[in-house]
Design a protein around this motif. Structure first.
Motif, mmCIF file in Angstrom:
data_model
loop_
_atom_site.group_PDB
_atom_site.id
_atom_site.type_symbol
_atom_site.label_atom_id
_atom_site.label_comp_id
_atom_site.label_asym_id
_atom_site.label_seq_id
_atom_site.Cartn_x
_atom_site.Cartn_y
_atom_site.Cartn_z
ATOM 1 N N SER A 100 2.311 -16.633 -10.311
ATOM 2 C CA SER A 100 2.077 -15.499 -9.465
ATOM 3 C C SER A 100 0.486 -14.787 -9.111
ATOM 4 C CB SER A 100 2.496 -14.496 -10.711
ATOM 5 O OG SER A 100 4.261 -14.883 -11.551
ATOM 6 N N VAL A 103 0.689 -16.748 -4.779
ATOM 7 C CA VAL A 103 1.742 -16.180 -4.574
ATOM 8 C C VAL A 103 1.629 -14.788 -3.914
ATOM 9 C CG1 VAL A 103 3.915 -15.272 -4.251
ATOM 10 C CG2 VAL A 103 4.230 -17.355 -5.312
ATOM 11 N N THR A 104 0.441 -14.205 -4.317
ATOM 12 C CA THR A 104 -0.052 -12.649 -3.967
ATOM 13 C C THR A 104 -0.886 -12.900 -2.703
ATOM 14 O OG1 THR A 104 0.972 -11.658 -6.273
ATOM 15 C CG2 THR A 104 -1.104 -10.925 -4.947
ATOM 16 N N GLU A 105 -1.901 -14.038 -3.421
ATOM 17 C CA GLU A 105 -2.586 -14.277 -2.211
ATOM 18 C C GLU A 105 -2.548 -14.593 -1.273
ATOM 19 O OE1 GLU A 105 -5.825 -16.589 -4.268
ATOM 20 O OE2 GLU A 105 -6.530 -14.874 -6.128
ATOM 21 N N ALA A 106 -1.486 -15.225 -1.514
ATOM 22 C CA ALA A 106 -0.203 -16.196 -0.282
ATOM 23 C C ALA A 106 0.448 -14.930 0.585
ATOM 24 C CB ALA A 106 0.600 -17.361 -0.853
ATOM 25 N N ARG A 107 0.672 -13.611 -0.125
ATOM 26 C CA ARG A 107 1.857 -13.117 0.781
ATOM 27 C C ARG A 107 0.273 -12.165 1.307
ATOM 28 N NH1 ARG A 107 5.595 -11.992 -3.976
ATOM 29 N NH2 ARG A 107 7.464 -13.150 -3.087
ATOM 30 N N GLU A 108 -0.559 -11.440 0.713
ATOM 31 C CA GLU A 108 -1.530 -11.279 1.404
ATOM 32 C C GLU A 108 -2.392 -11.866 2.428
ATOM 33 O OE1 GLU A 108 -4.583 -10.616 -1.618
ATOM 34 O OE2 GLU A 108 -3.277 -8.228 -2.854
ATOM 35 N N THR A 110 -0.889 -14.475 4.399
ATOM 36 C CA THR A 110 0.192 -13.776 5.652
ATOM 37 C C THR A 110 0.642 -12.650 6.330
ATOM 38 O OG1 THR A 110 1.621 -16.128 4.448
ATOM 39 C CG2 THR A 110 2.449 -15.405 6.480
ATOM 40 N N ALA A 111 0.949 -11.786 5.422
ATOM 41 C CA ALA A 111 0.399 -10.253 6.123
ATOM 42 C C ALA A 111 -0.969 -9.631 6.753
ATOM 43 C CB ALA A 111 0.847 -9.320 4.882
ATOM 44 N N ALA A 132 -3.781 -19.124 5.784
ATOM 45 C CA ALA A 132 -3.074 -18.335 5.193
ATOM 46 C C ALA A 132 -2.127 -19.960 4.849
ATOM 47 C CB ALA A 132 -2.117 -17.570 6.201
ATOM 48 N N LYS A 135 -3.219 -21.562 1.528
ATOM 49 C CA LYS A 135 -2.947 -20.492 0.868
ATOM 50 C C LYS A 135 -1.640 -20.421 0.210
ATOM 51 C CE LYS A 135 -6.450 -16.977 0.192
ATOM 52 N NZ LYS A 135 -7.202 -17.055 -1.120
ATOM 53 N N ARG A 136 -0.266 -20.493 1.108
ATOM 54 C CA ARG A 136 1.365 -20.687 1.354
ATOM 55 C C ARG A 136 1.577 -22.030 0.020
ATOM 56 N NH1 ARG A 136 1.212 -18.121 5.877
ATOM 57 N NH2 ARG A 136 0.911 -20.400 7.336
#
Length: 195
Positions: A100, A103-108, A110-111, A132, A135-136
């Motif tokens: 979890s 995923v949060t770090e990957a989303r951040e 990517t954003a 990014a 991280k994904r």
């Protein structure tokens, strides 16, 4: 002067329980089979045999219990399997929490890449991925690991129910208070006697 009515029970401290991870917590934290398949397909990773992992671990725990049945009483078997299954569930829960966070770090990351043209978010030199992207990919790997451990935990929990005859629940013990010595405990008990 009026006396207030006191309960015959001494007022004592409420000792909190240390709660273990439950299978429901694992299911909330770890990806299910459908999500794991999407992760595998999206990132070109191996497709896990979820049912195979679950069945293998179920069989493993059942065979372990069968091998120990002559040497352990029913209660000893219950305690032993409770600990074994608790380890599987705890491991899966920890992996799910780690997934979890990944995923949060990957989303951040990517954003940030989509919203703000900054040098650290740009694609790396030819042949290297951006931060990014790394991280994904890391989150995808952690998702597969969390799912595999979830399936192992589900198999162990199912085996516990077959062997013991009741649903597995995490062991709950009273939280130990660090730094609380026997002397402090004895003093508290003595003072409580005056109440």
């Amino acid at each position: 002067m009026t006396k207030t009515a006191r309960s015959p029970r001494a007022s004592g401290r409420v000792i909190p329980l240390r709660r273990g991870a439950t299978l429901e917590m694992v299911r909330l934290a770890c990806p299910d089979s459908a999500q794991t398949l999407r992760i595998s397909e999206s990132f070109g990773l191996a497709v896990l045999d979820s049912d195979g992992i679950r069945e293998l671990h179920e069989r493993l725990v059942i065979e372990t219990a069968d091998a120990l049945k002559d040497g352990l009483s029913e209660r000893a078997m219950e305690i032993h399997l409770q600990r074994i299954v608790g380890a599987y569930v705890g491991s899966a829960h920890g992996a799910g929490q780690f997934y979890s966070r990944a995923v949060t770090e990957a989303r951040e990351a990517t954003a940030k890449l989509a919203n703000d043209p900054r040098d650290e978010d740009l694609d790396g030199p030819v042949g290297f991925d951006s931060q990014a992207q790394r991280k994904r990919e890391f989150a995808a790997d952690m998702g597969l690991q969390a799912h595999a451990l979830r399936m192992a935990a589900e198999g162990a929990v199912a085996a516990y129910e077959q062997v013991i005859g009741e649903a597995w629940k995490p062991f709950e013990r009273q939280a130990e208070h660090a730094g609380e010595t026997v002397t402090k405990k004895a003093a508290a008990a003595q003072i409580a006697a005056f109440e």
